[in-house]
Design an enzyme around this catalytic site. Structure first.
Site, PDB file in Angstrom:
ATOM      1  N   LYS A  62       1.049  -1.169  -0.089  1.00  0.00           N
ATOM      2  CA  LYS A  62       0.101  -0.015   0.035  1.00  0.00           C
ATOM      3  C   LYS A  62       0.923   1.170   0.216  1.00  0.00           C
ATOM      4  CE  LYS A  62      -3.901  -2.393   2.208  1.00  0.00           C
ATOM      5  NZ  LYS A  62      -4.503  -2.981   3.327  1.00  0.00           N
TER       6      LYS A  62
ATOM      7  N   GLN B 122      -4.656  -1.878   9.623  1.00  0.00           N
ATOM      8  CA  GLN B 122      -4.632  -2.991   8.943  1.00  0.00           C
ATOM      9  C   GLN B 122      -5.194  -4.415   9.912  1.00  0.00           C
ATOM     10  OE1 GLN B 122      -3.370  -3.639   5.901  1.00  0.00           O
ATOM     11  NE2 GLN B 122      -3.988  -5.677   6.178  1.00  0.00           N
TER      12      GLN B 122
ATOM     13  N   ASP C 182     -11.333   2.331   3.709  1.00  0.00           N
ATOM     14  CA  ASP C 182     -11.530   0.914   3.717  1.00  0.00           C
ATOM     15  C   ASP C 182     -13.244   0.565   3.428  1.00  0.00           C
ATOM     16  OD1 ASP C 182      -9.744  -0.982   3.306  1.00  0.00           O
ATOM     17  OD2 ASP C 182      -9.067  -1.084   5.364  1.00  0.00           O
TER      18      ASP C 182
END
Ligand code: NAD
Length: 283
Positions: free
Chosen positions: A52, A96, A119
Site C-alpha cells: 500500500k 490493517q 476502507d
C-alpha cells in the site's frame, strides 16, 4: 478458452489516471494523504502494508505507516486514530486487520471518522452501500466492479452468484451487483446443492478461501468467473478459489490468481483516498 481478465493491466491504467489527477490536485496545494496503522508483526499484514505504501508513492500520494507493537492497548490505538483524524494532511486512515485479540475491532472501526474511512468498514459507510448512496466502496468488491466495467461486462439482468458472505467481500459484492441491476444469489457454507446454484450464474464471484474450490462442473458454459481467493499452497505459490485450468475451458472470461482481483484492491484504496483529498480541496 476464456479471455483472461488481466487485473495488473487494468490496475495499471486506473493507477496512471489516479497519478495524473493527484498531480493536478498537488498543483492546487492538496497532496492526497493516507495513514496506515499496523499493530503487531503478522507477516502477511506487513507485506500488504508495504504494498500500500509503495502504491501511494507511485501515485504521488503522501503516506505514513504507523507501526505499533503487539502489546499496544486499545486505548493507545484509539488515541492514535484520534490524532490522525485531526491531521489536516491525512485524507484516509486505514487500520490493517486482523488486530491482536485484546483489541476490539468494532470499536476501532467505529473510531475512524466516516469521511476518512477509505476502507469503507465504518457502519455509516456500510449502510450507504445498502442505499446505493456511496461515499467510499470496500476495496475488493469495488475493484471487481471496475474490472467488469473495463471489460464491458454488463451486469443488468444477469444471473449473478456470489459464493461467500463476509462483510469485506461477499456481502458488499452482492449489494454492488444488485445496485447495478443484477439478479443476485449469495451462497455460503450452509447452502444446499451449491453446484446447481452456481451453474445458473452468468457472473460467478468466488470468495471462499479454499484453493481450487470451484471446478468446471460448477460453471455454466460462457460464464464470467471472478476469483477472489488468495491461498498459499504447499508449493509456496498463490492459488485462487477456482480450478483455473479446468474452468478456463468452460468460462467466457476468468480472472487469474495472482494478477486478477488482487491488484484491483489497492487500486480502489488509492481511488478512495483521492476522492477524500478532492473533498478536502473543495472545503
Ligand atoms: P471469509 O473466511 O470471511 O469468508 C469465507 C466465506 O466462504 C464464508 O462466508 C463462508 O460461508 C463461505 N464458505 C466457506 N465454505 C464454504 C462452502 N463449502 N460452500 C460455500 N461457501 C463456503 O473470507 P473472505 O475474507 O471473504 O475472503 C475469501 C477469500 O478471498 C480468501 O482467500 C481471502 O484471502 C481472499 N481475499 C482476497 C482479497 C484480494 O484482494 N484479492 C481481498 C480479501 C479477501
Amino acid at each position: 478458452m476464456a479471455k483472461i481478465i488481466d487485473g495488473k493491466l487494468i490496475a495499471g491504467e486506473v493507477r496512471a489516471r489516479i497519478a495524473d489527477e493527484a498531480a493536478a490536485l498537488a498543483k492546487c496545494g492538496v497532496v492526497p494523504g493516507l495513514a496506515v496503522i499496523i499493530v503487531g508483526d503478522d507477516a502477511a499484514s506487513q507485506v500488504y502494508v508495504r504494498n500500500k505504501h509503495k502504491a501511494c508513492a507511485e501515485a504521488g500520494f503522501y503516506s505514513e505507516v504507523i507501526q505499533m507493537p503487539r502489546e499496544t492497548t486499545e486505548n493507545e490505538l484509539l488515541c492514535k486514530i484520534e490524532s490522525l483524524a485531526e491531521d489536516g494532511k491525512i485524507d484516509g486512515i486505514l487500520v490493517q486487520l486482523p488486530l491482536p485479540e485484546h483489541i476490539d475491532e468494532k470499536k476501532v472501526t467505529a473510531a475512524i471518522p466516516p469521511e476518512k474511512d477509505v476502507d469503507a468498514f465504518h457502519l455509516e459507510n456500510t449502510g450507504r452501500i445498502m442505499t446505493g448512496d456511496y461515499r467510499y466502496l470496500p476495496c475488493t468488491p469495488a475493484g471487481i466492479m471496475t474490472m467488469l466495467r473495463h471489460e464491458k461486462i454488463d451486469v443488468a439482468g444477469k444471473e449473478c452468484v456470489v459464493i461467500g458472505r463476509s462483510n469485506i467481500v461477499g456481502k458488499p459484492m452482492a449489494m454492488m451487483l444488485l445496485n447495478e441491476n443484477g439478479t443476485v444469489t449469495v451462497c455460503h457454507s450452509k447452502t444446499k446443492n451449491l453446484a446447481e446454484v452456481t451453474r445458473r450464474a452468468d457472473i460467478l464471484v468466488v470468495a471462499v478461501g479454499k484453493a481450487g474450490f470451484v471446478t468446471a462442473d460448477m460453471v455454466k458454459e460462457g460464464a464470467v468467473v471472478i476469483d477472489v481467493g488468495i491461498n498459499r499452497g504447499e508449493d509456496g505459490k498463490l492459488h485462487g478459489d477456482v480450478d483455473f485450468e479446468g474452468v478456463k475451458d468452460v468460462a467466457s472470461a476468468i480472472t487469474p490468481v495472482p494478477g486478477g482481483v488482487g491488484p484491483m484492491t489497492i487500486t480502489t484504496l488509492l481511488e478512495n483516498t483521492l476522492a477524500a483529498a478532492k473533498r478536502r480541496a473543495e472545503r
